[in-house]
Write an enzyme that holds these catalytic residues in place. Structure first.
Site, PDB file in Angstrom:
ATOM      1  N   HIS A 219      16.670 -34.612  15.329  1.00 61.93           N
ATOM      2  CA  HIS A 219      18.031 -34.884  15.789  1.00 61.93           C
ATOM      3  C   HIS A 219      18.401 -36.352  15.693  1.00 61.93           C
ATOM      4  CE1 HIS A 219      18.038 -30.760  17.017  1.00 61.93           C
ATOM      5  NE2 HIS A 219      19.278 -30.858  17.456  1.00 61.93           N
ATOM      6  N   SER A 223      20.004 -32.871  10.534  1.00 53.77           N
ATOM      7  CA  SER A 223      19.376 -32.003   9.539  1.00 53.77           C
ATOM      8  C   SER A 223      19.647 -32.492   8.130  1.00 53.77           C
ATOM      9  CB  SER A 223      19.910 -30.577   9.687  1.00 53.77           C
ATOM     10  OG  SER A 223      19.584 -30.064  10.946  1.00 53.77           O
ATOM     11  N   LYS A 247      24.678 -17.665  11.886  1.00 56.36           N
ATOM     12  CA  LYS A 247      23.890 -17.479  10.660  1.00 56.36           C
ATOM     13  C   LYS A 247      22.416 -17.204  11.002  1.00 56.36           C
ATOM     14  CE  LYS A 247      23.268 -19.425   6.109  1.00 56.36           C
ATOM     15  NZ  LYS A 247      23.474 -20.566   5.222  1.00 56.36           N
ATOM     16  N   ASP A 248      21.869 -17.977  11.967  1.00 51.71           N
ATOM     17  CA  ASP A 248      20.481 -17.745  12.366  1.00 51.71           C
ATOM     18  C   ASP A 248      20.320 -16.394  13.047  1.00 51.71           C
ATOM     19  OD1 ASP A 248      19.407 -20.114  11.412  1.00 51.71           O
ATOM     20  OD2 ASP A 248      19.952 -21.226  13.211  1.00 51.71           O
ATOM     21  N   GLU A 291      -8.416 -14.739   7.342  1.00 49.24           N
ATOM     22  CA  GLU A 291      -7.119 -14.086   7.257  1.00 49.24           C
ATOM     23  C   GLU A 291      -6.345 -14.647   6.073  1.00 49.24           C
ATOM     24  OE1 GLU A 291      -7.877 -15.887  10.646  1.00 49.24           O
ATOM     25  OE2 GLU A 291      -6.353 -14.840  11.808  1.00 49.24           O
TER      26      GLU A 291
END
Lengths: 426, 285
Positions: A219, A223, A247-248, A291
């Site tokens: 911040h 972004s 959107k998220d 994994e």
């Protein structure tokens, strides 16, 4: 930080006003992920994965805390307590499958998030600190994921723990002592299982702490965006809420559909059958594989089969495996092209594609048995991996002629940005 | 500025080291090509098996799982434990609580004599777990030619393609003399040393081709009350179906719950998408 045109938090409700005077937590949230945070308007779907990663962390902590209420970290009963969760705890099977596959989902999301950063140059100034903290989060995730896989105390748990802690044994002089100290014994047993459980419970909260720093650091400059051109004026941005919450939100829905499909219809797809066999120190599995999310690095570890002067092959492998991730810490200074986004870097684009292929090859070889031709293929791929980051990236930055950048985000989106041009002239 | 120099040196160091390993590996591969092993050439992937529990809407074929349970009770339990399954779980197979009580009581489980405190055997209760046939691994080894028969509770999840593997293993015992793989290579001609040792049994579906377990099932080993087919193939399928249930008793609930989750998520995601289009309607991006 914020841009001058950011919305200001202005509570009208008396309770919220009172709260704002005493503890401005709602203000913090408003400025961090609310309408008070202006975000570039042109973010593509790759920018959804940060929020998805945050969701995965919460999911893992919530399911994990409940699982811990039923699990017993003792080598004589750990396997049985896992089966108790699967059979007798109400919805225990769902919690465990959600948690085990949640780890896979978390890593899948994080890999997209990291490669988003690679392509769009998210690690470059002024966001170096965001990137460095991100690599720290990734390392913590790897430690947490590894220790979590040990907890059911199946065959792969035990032998995975043995192999991974054995890596520390490769360190000269102190290695063996260090390995015994880490395990609390000569082989994984109760002492190791208990401390792995303790750390597996602790580390996610450490991750949460570093995630807060990661977002805080983000911040400061705000972004990044697909053009890599910094925000210049108000028309370049939209408020985070409602634009990116919407959107998220729907992105999260798509993610959950895929995730739930795995949890409910193929929950053992990403696990290894051997981990449904209780740990047996006297019987080594035919192929010990970690994994899937460790496969690329496991391939790098196993690629070093040749002693280099006085350095044993095993130590070379360990150094290379850790080095393969540590090199990411230096990325902001290795790639010193002034252009951030790979979109405007014709040469870099090709090598980025080669890196994706290279990682895919390493991934495949890491999951395959340590036999030819897989070892030879992973050796070529490992060589490219190190050349890419340490030799090619600096060279590309020096040699490449980037394509012209748009003047601003607004221009990239709308084709013209009169306001920004005027502002730049004055 | 130093790092401009150090970085490529480190990069080349790792790259050249691993390429040296490649050259030595390639040299070895050419001068001493890896010899195929008997396991590599003659081990078979499991046969295809279709069960009602397969797929996204899979459910248990209860009569079949009950038949599998009967086979476990009459054959497998002589050597194999089922320690994560309790008698009470049998209710899910369609037995009534009274039937489960009676079934549990027909098994002898370890207990404690309430008068003397000595260990004894008592009839099972629904809350008991299936008892192990051997007191411990040492006893199991002693009775089974030095091999411990594995617990069967999780077998269907503890092997690659578990149910198909179980079915293939049950039906896959073969005579080793003149045994050929799909390429027509004859095992004992290529690998005369691979002769199955005394006390082991040849089975190409087993990882190292020889296992301690003798063929447990044959045509007509069990007889089903309802007259269901009891040839070897059917019996093997029934056992596989039973072990799918013991390994994943919540499979049906998982599938059902999953459909509700997916249905809800499609609805919610659809709404989310509409909200997204609505919010962004006036913003080009």
């Amino acid at each position: 930080m914020s841009f001058p045109w950011a919305n200001h938090y202005n509570p009208t409700n008396p309770l919220m006003k009172w709260m704002d005077e005493k503890l401005p937590l709602p203000r913090l949230v408003y400025n961090a992920i609310g309408a008070g945070y202006p975000v570039p308007r042109n973010l593509n779907y790759f920018w959804n994965f940060g929020v998805l990663a945050g969701f995965c962390l919460v999911l893992q902590i919530v399911t994990g805390v409940v699982l811990a209420m039923h699990y017993a970290p003792n080598s004589t009963v750990a396997f049985a307590s896992t089966e108790h969760i699967m059979r007798d705890v109400n919805w225990g099977w769902m919690l465990r499958y959600a948690h085990a596959n949640g780890a896979s989902a978390f890593f899948a999301v994080i890999y997209v998030h990291i490669f988003r950063g690679f392509f769009y140059g998210s690690y470059k100034a002024p966001r170096e600190m965001v990137w460095l903290l991100g690599v720290v989060i990734f390392l913590l995730m790897m430690a947490t994921g590894f220790m979590g896989y040990v907890l059911p105390w199946g065959q792969m748990s035990f032998w995975g723990a043995k192999v991974i802690t054995g890596l520390f044994g490769a360190i000269p002089v102190v290695g063996e002592g260090l390995q015994h100290w880490l395990l609390g014994g000569f082989a994984p047993d109760d002492a190791a299982l208990n401390r792995f459980f303790s750390l597996h419970f602790l580390l996610p909260f450490v991750i949460a702490g570093v995630v807060i720093l990661h977002i805080w650091a983000l911040h400061i400059p705000g972004s990044s965006n697909p053009t890599g051109v910094e925000v210049k004026s108000e028309s370049d941005t939209v408020p985070f809420h409602p634009y990116y919450t919407a959107k998220d939100g729907w992105g999260l829905g798509v993610f959950l559909i895929i995730y739930c499909t795995v949890v409910f219809f193929m929950p053992n797809q990403f696990g290894h059958p051997d981990n449904y066999i209780p740990a047996n120190p006297l019987s080594t599995p035919a192929h010990i594989v970690p994994e899937w999310y460790f496969w690329p690095f496991y391939a790098i570890l196993r690629a070093f089969t040749f002693d280099i002067f006085f350095i044993p092959a095993k130590l070379m492998g360990v150094m290379a495996m850790f080095g393969a991730i540590l090199v990411w810490f230096f990325l902001p200074w290795l790639d010193n092209s002034p252009v951030r986004s790979g979109k405007y870097r014709p040469m870099f684009k090709w090598f980025f594609g080669a890196l994706i292929v290279d990682m895919a090859v390493l991934f495949y070889c890491g999951g395959a048995p340590a036999e030819e031709p897989y070892v030879m293929i992973s050796q070529i791929a490992t060589a490219y991996y190190f050349l890419h980051f340490l030799v090619l990236l600096p060279l590309i930055a020096a040699m490449e002629r980037p394509k012209p950048l748009p003047f601003s985000i607004t221009e990239a989106v709308l084709g013209a940005d009169d306001a920004a041009k005027l502002a730049a002239k004055s | 500025m130093m790092y401009r120099l150090i970085a490529p040196v480190i990069g080349l160091f790792f790259a050249l080291s691993v390429l040296a390993a490649f050259v030595s590996g390639a040299y070895n591969a050419i001068t001493e090509p890896a010899q195929p092993t008997a396991e590599k050439l003659f081990h078979r992937a499991p046969k295809e098996l279709k069960l009602q529990s397969d797929g996204w809407a899979g459910t248990f074929d209860r009569p079949q799982v009950q038949r599998g349970y009967q086979i476990y009770k009459e054959v497998c339990k002589a050597c194999h434990s089922l320690k994560y399954v309790a008698f009470r779980d049998l209710e899910e197979l369609g037995y009534t609580p009274d039937q489960v009580k009676a079934e549990a009581a027909s098994w002898q489980v370890p207990g404690i004599d309430p008068n003397t405190g000595e260990a004894n055997m008592r009839p099972g209760l629904p809350t008991d777990y299936f008892p192990s046939p051997f007191a411990n691994d040492t006893a199991a080894r002693a009775a089974n030619n030095n091999a411990v028969p594995p617990d069967l509770s999780l077998m269907a999840k503890a092997r690659h393609e578990g149910p198909a593997y179980i079915y293939s293993l049950m039906t896959g015992f073969a005579s080793q003399d003149g045994y050929k793989n799909d390429k027509g290579q004859e095992l004992l001609k290529l690998f005369p040393d691979a002769k199955t040792p005394q006390g082991l049994h040849f089975n190409p579906y087993f990882a190292n081709l020889n296992l301690a377990m003798p063929p447990p099932l044959a045509n007509g080993t069990v007889t089903f009350a309802d007259g269901s087919p009891n040839d070897l193939d059917s019996e093997a399928k029934d056992v596989a179906a039973f072990l799918v249930w013991t390994a994943e008793p919540n499979l049906e609930k998982r599938h059902q719950t999953g459909w509700w989750f997916i249905l809800f998520l499609f609805f919610a995601t659809g709404l989310g998408y509409c909200a997204y289009r609505n919010v962004w309607a006036d913003k080009k991006h």
